[in-house]
Write a protein that holds these residues in place. Structure first.
Motif, PDB file in Angstrom:
ATOM      1  N   THR A  84       1.428 -25.534  60.326  1.00 28.37           N
ATOM      2  CA  THR A  84       1.951 -24.931  61.548  1.00 28.37           C
ATOM      3  C   THR A  84       1.145 -23.700  61.943  1.00 28.37           C
ATOM      4  OG1 THR A  84       3.483 -23.353  60.517  1.00 28.37           O
ATOM      5  CG2 THR A  84       4.263 -25.634  60.799  1.00 28.37           C
ATOM      6  N   HIS A  85       1.347 -23.266  63.173  1.00 26.50           N
ATOM      7  CA  HIS A  85       0.680 -22.032  63.602  1.00 26.50           C
ATOM      8  C   HIS A  85       1.251 -20.825  62.860  1.00 26.50           C
ATOM      9  CE1 HIS A  85       4.206 -21.859  66.285  1.00 26.50           C
ATOM     10  NE2 HIS A  85       3.972 -20.576  66.413  1.00 26.50           N
ATOM     11  N   TYR A  86       2.484 -20.951  62.364  1.00 25.75           N
ATOM     12  CA  TYR A  86       3.041 -19.876  61.539  1.00 25.75           C
ATOM     13  C   TYR A  86       2.204 -19.702  60.261  1.00 25.75           C
ATOM     14  CZ  TYR A  86       7.206 -20.282  64.473  1.00 25.75           C
ATOM     15  OH  TYR A  86       8.078 -20.311  65.545  1.00 25.75           O
ATOM     16  N   ASP A  87       1.792 -20.817  59.670  1.00 23.63           N
ATOM     17  CA  ASP A  87       0.969 -20.764  58.457  1.00 23.63           C
ATOM     18  C   ASP A  87      -0.407 -20.175  58.739  1.00 23.63           C
ATOM     19  OD1 ASP A  87       2.960 -22.076  56.894  1.00 23.63           O
ATOM     20  OD2 ASP A  87       2.299 -23.996  57.689  1.00 23.63           O
ATOM     21  N   MET A  88      -1.033 -20.637  59.836  1.00 23.71           N
ATOM     22  CA  MET A  88      -2.363 -20.137  60.175  1.00 23.71           C
ATOM     23  C   MET A  88      -2.316 -18.641  60.454  1.00 23.71           C
ATOM     24  SD  MET A  88      -4.081 -23.029  59.999  1.00 23.71           S
ATOM     25  CE  MET A  88      -2.862 -23.514  58.740  1.00 23.71           C
ATOM     26  N   GLY A  89      -1.299 -18.210  61.202  1.00 24.68           N
ATOM     27  CA  GLY A  89      -1.173 -16.787  61.518  1.00 24.68           C
ATOM     28  C   GLY A  89      -0.886 -15.945  60.301  1.00 24.68           C
ATOM     29  N   CYS A  90      -0.009 -16.430  59.427  1.00 24.32           N
ATOM     30  CA  CYS A  90       0.312 -15.713  58.193  1.00 24.32           C
ATOM     31  C   CYS A  90      -0.929 -15.540  57.340  1.00 24.32           C
ATOM     32  CB  CYS A  90       1.396 -16.472  57.428  1.00 24.32           C
ATOM     33  SG  CYS A  90       1.874 -15.734  55.852  1.00 24.32           S
ATOM     34  N   VAL A 139      -6.354 -23.345  56.092  1.00 23.57           N
ATOM     35  CA  VAL A 139      -6.680 -24.768  56.136  1.00 23.57           C
ATOM     36  C   VAL A 139      -5.529 -25.502  56.801  1.00 23.57           C
ATOM     37  CG1 VAL A 139      -7.274 -26.818  54.794  1.00 23.57           C
ATOM     38  CG2 VAL A 139      -7.975 -24.539  53.966  1.00 23.57           C
ATOM     39  N   LEU A 140      -5.820 -26.227  57.877  1.00 30.87           N
ATOM     40  CA  LEU A 140      -4.803 -27.003  58.576  1.00 30.87           C
ATOM     41  C   LEU A 140      -4.861 -28.453  58.115  1.00 30.87           C
ATOM     42  CD1 LEU A 140      -2.649 -27.234  60.863  1.00 30.87           C
ATOM     43  CD2 LEU A 140      -4.555 -27.830  62.386  1.00 30.87           C
ATOM     44  N   VAL A 141      -3.710 -29.005  57.749  1.00 30.77           N
ATOM     45  CA  VAL A 141      -3.669 -30.406  57.319  1.00 30.77           C
ATOM     46  C   VAL A 141      -3.662 -31.320  58.533  1.00 30.77           C
ATOM     47  CG1 VAL A 141      -2.527 -29.862  55.147  1.00 30.77           C
ATOM     48  CG2 VAL A 141      -1.136 -30.424  57.142  1.00 30.77           C
ATOM     49  N   GLY A 142      -4.358 -32.440  58.420  1.00 34.96           N
ATOM     50  CA  GLY A 142      -4.492 -33.362  59.533  1.00 34.96           C
ATOM     51  C   GLY A 142      -3.239 -34.134  59.861  1.00 34.96           C
ATOM     52  N   TRP A 143      -2.231 -34.063  58.994  1.00 34.36           N
ATOM     53  CA  TRP A 143      -0.971 -34.774  59.252  1.00 34.36           C
ATOM     54  C   TRP A 143       0.085 -33.859  59.868  1.00 34.36           C
ATOM     55  CZ3 TRP A 143      -3.541 -34.241  54.658  1.00 34.36           C
ATOM     56  CH2 TRP A 143      -3.020 -33.340  53.729  1.00 34.36           C
ATOM     57  N   SER A 144      -0.350 -32.725  60.397  1.00 38.77           N
ATOM     58  CA  SER A 144       0.577 -31.810  61.050  1.00 38.77           C
ATOM     59  C   SER A 144       1.237 -32.468  62.248  1.00 38.77           C
ATOM     60  CB  SER A 144      -0.177 -30.558  61.519  1.00 38.77           C
ATOM     61  OG  SER A 144       0.637 -29.772  62.374  1.00 38.77           O
ATOM     62  N   ARG A 145       2.543 -32.256  62.406  1.00 37.32           N
ATOM     63  CA  ARG A 145       3.275 -32.762  63.566  1.00 37.32           C
ATOM     64  C   ARG A 145       3.588 -31.641  64.555  1.00 37.32           C
ATOM     65  NH1 ARG A 145       5.665 -37.772  63.451  1.00 37.32           N
ATOM     66  NH2 ARG A 145       5.843 -37.303  65.678  1.00 37.32           N
ATOM     67  N   SER A 146       3.286 -30.402  64.209  1.00 39.49           N
ATOM     68  CA  SER A 146       3.705 -29.292  65.056  1.00 39.49           C
ATOM     69  C   SER A 146       2.552 -28.572  65.731  1.00 39.49           C
ATOM     70  CB  SER A 146       4.505 -28.278  64.233  1.00 39.49           C
ATOM     71  OG  SER A 146       3.662 -27.646  63.293  1.00 39.49           O
ATOM     72  N   MET A 147       1.335 -28.730  65.238  1.00 38.46           N
ATOM     73  CA  MET A 147       0.194 -27.957  65.728  1.00 38.46           C
ATOM     74  C   MET A 147      -0.549 -28.757  66.800  1.00 38.46           C
ATOM     75  SD  MET A 147      -1.084 -24.919  64.613  1.00 38.46           S
ATOM     76  CE  MET A 147      -2.610 -23.967  64.717  1.00 38.46           C
ATOM     77  N   ARG A 148      -0.507 -28.249  68.024  1.00 29.91           N
ATOM     78  CA  ARG A 148      -1.195 -28.905  69.129  1.00 29.91           C
ATOM     79  C   ARG A 148      -2.587 -28.296  69.300  1.00 29.91           C
ATOM     80  NH1 ARG A 148       3.701 -27.307  72.997  1.00 29.91           N
ATOM     81  NH2 ARG A 148       3.120 -25.371  71.926  1.00 29.91           N
ATOM     82  N   PRO A 149      -3.523 -29.009  69.930  1.00 26.01           N
ATOM     83  CA  PRO A 149      -4.869 -28.446  70.139  1.00 26.01           C
ATOM     84  C   PRO A 149      -4.835 -27.092  70.839  1.00 26.01           C
ATOM     85  CG  PRO A 149      -4.899 -30.787  70.602  1.00 26.01           C
ATOM     86  CD  PRO A 149      -3.457 -30.426  70.373  1.00 26.01           C
ATOM     87  N   GLU A 150      -3.943 -26.939  71.797  1.00 23.09           N
ATOM     88  CA  GLU A 150      -3.877 -25.670  72.528  1.00 23.09           C
ATOM     89  C   GLU A 150      -3.316 -24.526  71.690  1.00 23.09           C
ATOM     90  OE1 GLU A 150      -0.348 -28.217  74.130  1.00 23.09           O
ATOM     91  OE2 GLU A 150      -2.381 -28.517  73.338  1.00 23.09           O
ATOM     92  N   ASP A 151      -2.733 -24.851  70.536  1.00 16.31           N
ATOM     93  CA  ASP A 151      -2.222 -23.807  69.642  1.00 16.31           C
ATOM     94  C   ASP A 151      -3.329 -23.171  68.799  1.00 16.31           C
ATOM     95  OD1 ASP A 151       0.431 -24.285  70.427  1.00 16.31           O
ATOM     96  OD2 ASP A 151       0.667 -25.861  68.932  1.00 16.31           O
ATOM     97  N   LYS A 152      -4.470 -23.819  68.708  1.00 11.76           N
ATOM     98  CA  LYS A 152      -5.528 -23.396  67.781  1.00 11.76           C
ATOM     99  C   LYS A 152      -6.423 -22.329  68.396  1.00 11.76           C
ATOM    100  CE  LYS A 152      -5.589 -28.058  65.830  1.00 11.76           C
ATOM    101  NZ  LYS A 152      -6.414 -29.261  65.582  1.00 11.76           N
ATOM    102  N   VAL A 153      -5.833 -21.189  68.688  1.00  7.27           N
ATOM    103  CA  VAL A 153      -6.559 -20.086  69.299  1.00  7.27           C
ATOM    104  C   VAL A 153      -6.226 -18.797  68.559  1.00  7.27           C
ATOM    105  CG1 VAL A 153      -6.664 -21.164  71.580  1.00  7.27           C
ATOM    106  CG2 VAL A 153      -4.718 -19.706  70.997  1.00  7.27           C
ATOM    107  N   GLY A 154      -7.148 -17.834  68.642  1.00  9.95           N
ATOM    108  CA  GLY A 154      -6.911 -16.528  68.040  1.00  9.95           C
ATOM    109  C   GLY A 154      -6.629 -16.627  66.555  1.00  9.95           C
ATOM    110  N   ILE A 155      -5.605 -15.930  66.109  1.00 10.62           N
ATOM    111  CA  ILE A 155      -5.275 -15.937  64.684  1.00 10.62           C
ATOM    112  C   ILE A 155      -4.732 -17.278  64.219  1.00 10.62           C
ATOM    113  CG2 ILE A 155      -4.828 -13.448  64.621  1.00 10.62           C
ATOM    114  CD1 ILE A 155      -1.804 -14.180  64.504  1.00 10.62           C
ATOM    115  N   TYR A 156      -4.419 -18.165  65.174  1.00 16.45           N
ATOM    116  CA  TYR A 156      -3.862 -19.469  64.810  1.00 16.45           C
ATOM    117  C   TYR A 156      -4.936 -20.550  64.671  1.00 16.45           C
ATOM    118  CZ  TYR A 156       0.239 -16.942  66.430  1.00 16.45           C
ATOM    119  OH  TYR A 156       1.206 -15.989  66.598  1.00 16.45           O
ATOM    120  N   ARG A 157      -6.191 -20.187  64.880  1.00 12.29           N
ATOM    121  CA  ARG A 157      -7.270 -21.156  64.736  1.00 12.29           C
ATOM    122  C   ARG A 157      -7.579 -21.350  63.253  1.00 12.29           C
ATOM    123  NH1 ARG A 157     -11.266 -22.817  68.149  1.00 12.29           N
ATOM    124  NH2 ARG A 157     -10.751 -21.137  69.629  1.00 12.29           N
TER     125      ARG A 157
END
Length: 234
Positions: free
Chosen positions: A183-189, A198-216
Motif C-alpha cells: 500500500t501507499h501507507y507502506d511506501m510512505g512509512c 519494495v512494492l509487491v506486484g500482487w497489490s490490490r490497493s496501489m494504483r499507478p497514480e499513487d506512485k508519486v513522491g514518498i509513495y513511489r
C-alpha cells in the motif's frame, strides 16, 4: 502470548549477510498474508449489519493499510465506534481460522531469507492479537525477530514511527533494511523512516497514480522470489 525473537535468538542465529542490507521489514495483510478477501468480506458484513447494504469493493481496497479504527470512524461516523469494531472483529474472528493463507512463494522466500541470515520483522496496522493468531496458524510464530502492530504505537503508517520501532528491535540502521509492502501507507512509512521500499506486484490497493513522491517504490517485484534478486544486488 506469542513472543518475538531477539536478534541473538534462533530466528536470527545465522551470521549477517555480507551485503549492505541486513534486514527486511514486511507488512502483513496483502503482502505476506493473502487476507484480501477476508478483509473485504469482513467489511461487507459490517456494512450489511450497520447500513443494510454492501459497498463497492474498490472503495475498500483503497483503505488497505490504514488502521481499522480510523477507517471505521470515517465510514460510520453516525455509529458507535466500539460497536462497529466489534461487528467487524467478531465476524472476522469466527472466519479467519480457516482463511489464513500466504501468497505464493512467500513461505519459501522467508525461509531462504532466514537461511541467509537476514533479520526479519513485521510492521502492520493489524492488532497484535489477530496477527499472533495468524502466525501460529501458519506455523510462523518463531520466524520474525520483531513485530510491530497498531497496539505498539499511537502513530501509524505512513508516519515513520512503526518502521523505526521495527529497526530498533532488529538493531539495524535505515540504510541496512528494505521495507516490503502493498500500500501507499507502506511506501510512505518506509521513506519517511529513510528505508528503501519494495512494492509487491500482487497489490490490490496501489494504483499507478499513487506512485508519486514518498509513495513511489524504489523497487517492484512480480513474485516473492524476485526479492532475493534485489538483495543480491544491494
Amino acid at each position: 502470548m506469542l513472543e518475538t525473537a531477539s536478534p541473538g535468538s534462533p530466528a536470527s542465529r545465522h551470521p549477517d549477510p555480507a551485503g549492505r542490507i541486513k534486514a527486511v521489514l514486511f507488512d502483513y495483510d496483502g503482502t505476506v498474508g493473502d487476507t484480501n478477501q477476508l478483509v473485504i468480506d469482513s467489511w461487507q458484513h459490517t456494512f450489511m449489519t450497520i447500513r443494510g447494504r454492501r459497498t463497492d469493493d474498490e472503495l475498500l481496497y483503497h483503505t488497505f493499510g490504514e488502521p481499522l479504527r480510523e477507517t471505521m470512524a470515517r465510514f460510520f461516523p453516525e455509529h458507535d465506534l466500539e460497536d462497529a469494531l466489534r461487528i467487524y472483529r467478531d465476524w472476522q474472528a469466527a472466519q479467519d481460522q480457516n482463511r489464513w493463507y500466504l501468497f505464493p512463494g512467500m513461505r519459501q522466500l522467508i525461509g531462504e531469507l532466514r537461511r541467509r541470515g537476514y533479520r526479519m520483522g513485521i510492521v502492520t496496522s493489524r492488532t497484535r492479537d489477530s496477527l499472533e493468531r495468524a502466525l501460529v496458524y501458519l506455523g510462523m510464530e518463531d520466524t520474525f525477530s520483531a513485530i510491530v502492530t497498531c497496539d505498539d504505537t499511537t502513530v501509524h503508517k505512513p508516519e515513520p514511527e512503526p518502521a523505526l520501532i521495527g529497526l530498533e528491535k532488529l538493531d539495524v540502521r535505515p540504510d541496512q533494511a528494505l521495507f516490503v509492502g502493498d500500500t501507499h501507507y507502506d511506501m510512505g512509512c518506509a521513506h519517511n523512516a529513510g528505508i528503501e521500499a519494495v512494492l509487491v506486484g500482487w497489490s490490490r490497493s496501489m494504483r499507478p497514480e499513487d506512485k508519486v513522491g514518498i509513495y513511489r517504490p524504489d523497487y517492484e517485484i512480480k513474485n516473492a522470489g524476485e526479492l532475493l534478486e534485489i538483495l543480491e544486488k544491494c
